[in-house]
Design an enzyme around this catalytic site. Structure first.
Site, PDB file in Angstrom:
ATOM      1  N   HIS A  69       0.843  -1.204   0.000  1.00  0.00           N
ATOM      2  CA  HIS A  69       0.000   0.000   0.000  1.00  0.00           C
ATOM      3  C   HIS A  69       0.870   1.244   0.000  1.00  0.00           C
ATOM      4  CE1 HIS A  69       0.691  -0.377   4.329  1.00  0.00           C
ATOM      5  NE2 HIS A  69       0.106   0.788   4.565  1.00  0.00           N
TER       6      HIS A  69
ATOM      7  N   HIS B 293       1.370   3.971   1.850  1.00  0.00           N
ATOM      8  CA  HIS B 293       1.899   4.766   2.963  1.00  0.00           C
ATOM      9  C   HIS B 293       3.434   4.834   2.921  1.00  0.00           C
ATOM     10  CE1 HIS B 293      -1.995   4.364   5.528  1.00  0.00           C
ATOM     11  NE2 HIS B 293      -2.029   5.421   4.725  1.00  0.00           N
TER      12      HIS B 293
ATOM     13  N   ASP C 200       5.768   4.776   5.046  1.00  0.00           N
ATOM     14  CA  ASP C 200       6.601   3.844   5.808  1.00  0.00           C
ATOM     15  C   ASP C 200       6.663   2.461   5.148  1.00  0.00           C
ATOM     16  OD1 ASP C 200       3.817   3.690   6.682  1.00  0.00           O
ATOM     17  OD2 ASP C 200       4.487   2.314   8.244  1.00  0.00           O
ATOM     18  N   HIS C 201       5.985   2.276   4.013  1.00  0.00           N
ATOM     19  CA  HIS C 201       6.067   1.014   3.274  1.00  0.00           C
ATOM     20  C   HIS C 201       6.729   1.172   1.898  1.00  0.00           C
ATOM     21  CE1 HIS C 201       3.473  -1.210   6.149  1.00  0.00           C
ATOM     22  NE2 HIS C 201       3.170   0.041   6.453  1.00  0.00           N
TER      23      HIS C 201
ATOM     24  N   HIS D  15      -7.600  -0.275   5.803  1.00  0.00           N
ATOM     25  CA  HIS D  15      -6.545   0.654   6.235  1.00  0.00           C
ATOM     26  C   HIS D  15      -6.377   1.743   5.173  1.00  0.00           C
ATOM     27  CE1 HIS D  15      -2.756   1.835   8.141  1.00  0.00           C
ATOM     28  NE2 HIS D  15      -2.114   1.649   6.999  1.00  0.00           N
TER      29      HIS D  15
ATOM     30  N   ASP E 244      -0.567  -3.799   6.686  1.00  0.00           N
ATOM     31  CA  ASP E 244      -1.394  -3.121   7.687  1.00  0.00           C
ATOM     32  C   ASP E 244      -2.871  -3.486   7.544  1.00  0.00           C
ATOM     33  OD1 ASP E 244       1.064  -2.056   8.180  1.00  0.00           O
ATOM     34  OD2 ASP E 244       0.533   0.012   7.713  1.00  0.00           O
TER      35      ASP E 244
ATOM     36  N   HIS F 167       4.155  -4.430  10.934  1.00  0.00           N
ATOM     37  CA  HIS F 167       4.652  -3.665  12.088  1.00  0.00           C
ATOM     38  C   HIS F 167       4.822  -4.540  13.318  1.00  0.00           C
ATOM     39  CE1 HIS F 167       4.212   0.504  10.582  1.00  0.00           C
ATOM     40  NE2 HIS F 167       3.256  -0.016   9.827  1.00  0.00           N
TER      41      HIS F 167
HETATM   42 FE    FE Z   1       2.356   1.018   8.136  1.00  0.00          FE
HETATM   43 ZN    ZN Z   2       0.013   1.870   6.491  1.00  0.00          ZN
END
Ligand code: FE
Ligand code: ZN
Length: 254
Positions: A55, A57, A59-60, A113, A132, A170
């Site tokens: 996805h 985001h 942080d990915h 999410h 997530d 995570h």
């Molecule tokens: Fe994340």
């Molecule tokens: Zn995420």
């Protein structure tokens, strides 16, 4: 069977490497940062061929372009999210298949999410990359989708074979299980899982992957249909989605 390597990144993210020993093909699932992924590739003497994105985001995905530049790997992600992902070499549609080495993977849409979130299932190696969506002891926050969408997404994943390993994005397991225990303080599997997770964390070890069987027995988001959970949130007669939404809302305030 694919080899699996779990790579801690940033403060609490995970990337994963999968490697087919027969063909040498190696894929990474999500790239929170390039450094730890490159170090893991070096340590195993593997050459990266594919970058799979769950996805959009940051942080990915924020290490994707650097990793592509260093390795020349192909980037695969959801076609529906192509406008907000790094440039895709292969745009994946719902339920489409692709392969890593000799193994075929299926794309499962898991909105909730984010709307465009996808999971990757490798049935032969029994690996499921959920980032997530379904998480160890929990699920991702509902940033874009509804509780109904996330509930349906998790219900799809819950149908997979129980021995499937859930590789989530995570290290949130400690707080997820602390919250789960507020709903099911007497669930013996939940109690023993929380103790095991505490000892893993004390040793600095990841608590992922987890088996789907463990999630089915301890993850409250997979258990909203059970009378015990409905009663725990004070909604004994409510439908499953309403109970799921209440559990998710309580965790947001936990
Ligand atoms: Fe994340
Ligand atoms: Zn995420």
């Amino acid at each position: 069977m694919l080899d699996l390597v779990t790579i801690p990144c940033l403060t609490d993210n995970y990337a994963y490497l999968i490697h087919d020993p027969d063909t040498g093909q190696t894929a990474v699932i999500d790239v929170p940062e390039p450094g730890p992924v490159l170090a893991a590739l070096d340590a195993h003497h593997w050459r990266l061929t594919d970058i799979l994105i769950t996805h959009h985001h940051d942080d990915h995905i924020q290490g994707v372009d650097a990793l592509r530049a260093r390795t020349g790997a192909m980037v695969l992600g959801a076609s529906a999210d192509a406008h907000r992902l790094p440039r895709l070499d292969v745009a994946l549609d719902a339920n489409c298949s692709f392969s890593v080495g000799r193994e075929t993977a299926r794309v499962i849409e898991v909105p909730g999410h984010t709307i465009g979130h996808i999971a990757f299932h490798f049935p032969e190696s029994r690996l499921l990359f959920t980032a997530d969506s379904l998480m160890a002891g929990g699920c991702g926050r509902l940033f874009e989708g509804t509780a109904r969408q996330m509930h349906a997404s998790l219900a799809k994943l819950a149908q997979l074979p129980p021995e499937t390993l859930v590789c989530s994005g995570h290290e949130y397991t400690t707080s997820n299980l602390r919250f789960a225990l507020t709903l099911e303080p007497d669930n013996p599997q939940l109690i023993s899982r929380a103790a095991e997770v505490a000892s893993f964390r004390a040793q600095g070890r990841p608590t992922v992957p987890s088996s789907l069987a463990t999630e089915l027995a301890t993850n409250p988001y997979l258990r909203a249909h059970l009378p015990a959970l409905k009663t725990a949130v004070g909604l004994p007669d409510a439908d499953d989605v309403t109970v799921f939404a209440e559990i998710r809302a309580r965790k947001d305030k936990f």
